[in-house]
Design an enzyme around this catalytic site. Structure first.
Site, short mmCIF file in Angstrom:
data_model
loop_
_atom_site.label_atom_id
_atom_site.label_comp_id
_atom_site.label_asym_id
_atom_site.label_seq_id
_atom_site.Cartn_x
_atom_site.Cartn_y
_atom_site.Cartn_z
CB THR A 271 -3.87 -16.26 24.51
OG1 THR A 271 -5.02 -15.62 23.94
CG2 THR A 271 -2.85 -16.50 23.41
CB CYS B 116 -13.92 -2.96 8.17
SG CYS B 116 -15.60 -3.46 8.44
#
Length: 386
Positions: free
Chosen positions: A80, A328
């Site tokens: 990242t 979810c």
């Protein structure tokens, strides 16, 4: 069937994308470097010089695999961080050329966020769309790259969520002709497939190829104009430096997986083809991603009438660890932007990434358990008869 507890030998880990088990040689290299590379490599004393030699050796080994010069390879705290630094420094270096940043719609969220921040909303067209297989519209991206005011283009080599390879060569040719640098996110592909040399900046992820987390790779061609976009530091690519033992272990792991990459690619591709064929027999399933132009170890499929979290939990009870792009199972409670951009089911999703140690028997066992797990979840949700 007896339920396997985490850490027991009968469990099968099939969620290896972005965080694969350490290669055995990486473990050995890490232990060696703990003794020889613990000191600050920026120091001039003997201990610092030993650490610096290990760090330079790691960069040289990584450069050889990437087809780069050693001085073009930088080590960062994470994948990242590599993406954020690449976008910020390249955009800052090309302020005079423009502020727009062209990206594909299925890039990692970290890259999309970095691009939006660096561009300041200067590219109103938004990310370039993809087709139902997850491949970016090459003509649309080339047109976007050729538009005036573009500072940077970013395109992943392959999508780690669905496995689809992207038209990096064609986009790079157009970007190069327009004087626009191309950032290639190869975090899901280095160590698994050959990565083309058609890039100006390239980010790679050691944790994905069997190296350690906590270190990232960013290669920047010498011809690319960049500017420091972070705090002043002796190493602008990784302020404060990186862990020498982690960097050394990452390089050794990359050399090791590259040595038998072709054989491993063929073996895992066969396993994924079997997996995709078996999954497609289950009612109301969509196997997503390109069946041919894809990573050899990734398979993704979505089920109607299935809750993703419930399916992951059910498979976990049977000893299989899998990933999911479902809303979810995400801490943000948002659907996978990759699946949404493709126009496929974003719920009831299962993502498989095979490790180099995954066996045919483990894949066969998973294929045998999956239909019953899907049926159980549908029954639990009251849709078993559909």
């Amino acid at each position: 069937m007896s339920h396997a507890t985490p850490g027991t030998p009968d469990r099968v880990h099939l969620d290896n994308g972005g965080r694969a088990p350490w290669h055995p040689l990486a473990r050995q290299a890490f232990e060696q470097a703990l003794g020889d590379g613990w000191a600050d490599p920026r120091r001039l004393h003997a201990e610092g010089r030993r650490a610096a030699r290990l760090l330079d050796g790691a960069r040289e080994a990584i450069a050889a695999v990437l087809g780069a010069r050693t001085q073009e390879v930088h080590l960062t705290p994470s994948h990242t961080a590599s993406l954020h630094t690449a976008v910020a420094s390249a955009a800052a270096g090309r302020r005079r050329a423009g502020t727009a940043i062209v990206t594909g719609a299925v890039e990692r969220s970290a890259l999309l966020q970095a691009a939006a921040h660096a561009a300041g909303g200067a590219h109103p067209a938004g990310p370039v769309p993809v087709d139902r297989l997850g491949r970016v519209d090459a003509d649309a991206m080339i047109a976007a790259v050729r538009a005036p005011g573009v500072a940077l283009a970013a395109l992943q080599h392959a999508n780690g969520e669905v496995g689809t390879l992207q038209p990096v060569e064609a986009v790079h040719d157009a970007a190069h002709a327009s004087g626009v640098p191309l950032l290639v996110d190869a975090g899901a592909s280095v160590g698994h497939v050959a990565v083309p040399a058609t890039w100006d900046l390239l980010a790679a992820d050691p944790a994905d190829w069997g190296g350690p987390a906590g270190v990232g790779v960013l290669a920047v061609r010498q011809r690319v104009r960049t500017a420091s976009a972070g705090p002043e530091d002796e190493d602008p690519w990784a302020p404060g430096g990186v862990s020498v033992p982690l960097a050394f272990a990452a390089a050794v792991a990359l050399q090791a997986v590259e040595a038998d990459r072709v054989e491993q690619e063929a073996r895992r591709r066969q396993l994924v083809e079997r997996l995709r064929a078996e999954v497609s027999r289950i009612p109301d399933v969509e196997v997503v991603g390109d069946p041919d132009g894809r990573l050899p170890h990734v398979a993704t499929f979505s089920f109607l009438y299935v809750d993703g979290e419930a399916l992951v939990t059910e498979l976990d009870r049977h000893g299989f660890a899998v990933g999911s792009g479902s809303a979810c199972t995400s801490s943000t409670l948002e659907p996978s932007h990759v699946l949404a951009a493709m126009g496929v089911l974003t719920h009831g999703n299962v993502r498989i990434a095979l490790d180099r140690t995954t066996t045919a028997d483990e894949v066969n066992r998973f294929c045998a358990v999956l239909p019953g797990a899907v049926a159980s979840v549908r029954e639990m949700l009251g849709v078993g008869g559909l």
